[in-house]
Design a protein around this motif. Sequence first.
Motif, PDB file in Angstrom:
ATOM      1  N   ASP A  24     159.435  32.531  78.656  1.00 15.53           N
ATOM      2  CA  ASP A  24     158.599  32.254  79.829  1.00 15.53           C
ATOM      3  C   ASP A  24     157.498  31.255  79.487  1.00 15.53           C
ATOM      4  O   ASP A  24     157.170  30.370  80.296  1.00 15.53           O
ATOM      5  N   ARG A  27     159.042  27.810  79.290  1.00 19.26           N
ATOM      6  CA  ARG A  27     159.382  27.308  80.628  1.00 19.26           C
ATOM      7  C   ARG A  27     158.150  26.743  81.320  1.00 19.26           C
ATOM      8  O   ARG A  27     158.202  25.677  81.945  1.00 19.26           O
ATOM      9  N   ARG A  31     157.644  22.854  82.384  1.00 15.40           N
ATOM     10  CA  ARG A  31     157.400  22.483  83.780  1.00 15.40           C
ATOM     11  C   ARG A  31     156.170  21.578  83.894  1.00 15.40           C
ATOM     12  O   ARG A  31     156.183  20.569  84.608  1.00 15.40           O
ATOM     13  N   GLU A  54     164.720  27.359  89.539  1.00 14.29           N
ATOM     14  CA  GLU A  54     163.596  26.763  88.823  1.00 14.29           C
ATOM     15  C   GLU A  54     163.554  25.244  89.024  1.00 14.29           C
ATOM     16  O   GLU A  54     162.476  24.653  89.151  1.00 14.29           O
TER      17      GLU A  54
END
Length: 349
Positions: A24, A27, A31, A54
């Motif tokens: 997580d 990610r 991003r 996503e």
Amino acid sequence: MTAEAQALVQAHLAKVVQDDSLSDEQRLAYRERIKALLRERDAVLVAHYYTDPEIQSLAEETGGCVSDSLEMARFGKEHPASTLIVAGVKFMGETAKILSPEKRVFMPTLEATCSLDIGCPEQEFSDFCDQHPDRTVVVYANTSAAVKARADWVVTSSIAVELIEHLDRNGEKILWAPDKHLGSYVRDKAGADVLCWDGACIVHEEFKAQGLLDLKKAYPDAAVLVHPESPASVVEIADVVGSTSQLIKAACDMENDTFIVATDKGIFYKMQQLAPEKTFLEAPTAGSGATCRSCAHCPWMAMNGLQNMLDVLESENGMGQEIFVDPTLAEKAMVPLNRMLDFGKSLKG
């Protein structure tokens, strides 16, 4: 689908690699880095409804586009960004490049392809057209630039029936490629003379009527939403048959609180976003069938990830994932693509 096409599809599936190992924390970091690089590179992210949620949310958050292939084509052409990042499958990147030749077009991976594209090779298709010179050639957007260049019209599922009705009123006989299920559907709806190429989508072809009927018994009040690339036996059970955008609209507009959806499950992200109070169920597929890796989700769409998108944006040359289309070929393909876009606009007008 022919045995040769099936063998090609299976060969491509064997090479599909997906990486779900990011934490997580990773990610989130990816991003934020992607967002910054999109700004730095004057790039916009265009994503299909079938990509990972996503990826779809990232496109939305950065001013990009999440849509079907027709709207992706329009958006990329009209957006002022100098660079397009296309999250989808290769024919979508090619279409974006054809319509925006002055822009650089990249994809997270050029390995992301489509069984309909693979199953309609340029030379074989050209020979098929030559055997039927009296027919107007209409090809689905899920085809290579070379196949589009051989066509009179390109079409997406959102306007397919209307276009075939239009051509039929003009007295034209149709040669349709590559999806035989969608071709049969538009032929029956329009009552037109349509000769179909033998192609199919590995996702939609796996939906099964009996499994759908069994699930309907468990949820008798559920509405059944079906994409017309599905077999006729599945289409017959549907309450609504339509393109991705049309199915999303139906999910929002209909009074039912539960829906059984026969298309790629990537669409659930947008459906749940727009109708959070409703329940969406995957339509049953072949399960243990020969192409079970594709059950309710395109394995090539799933290849679009944060890791390979970041790699492309960080690299000087985009990791070799830039889309190029021969200018002569692009010029030929532009003709049927522009016809599609103009016809789509006329329907809205």
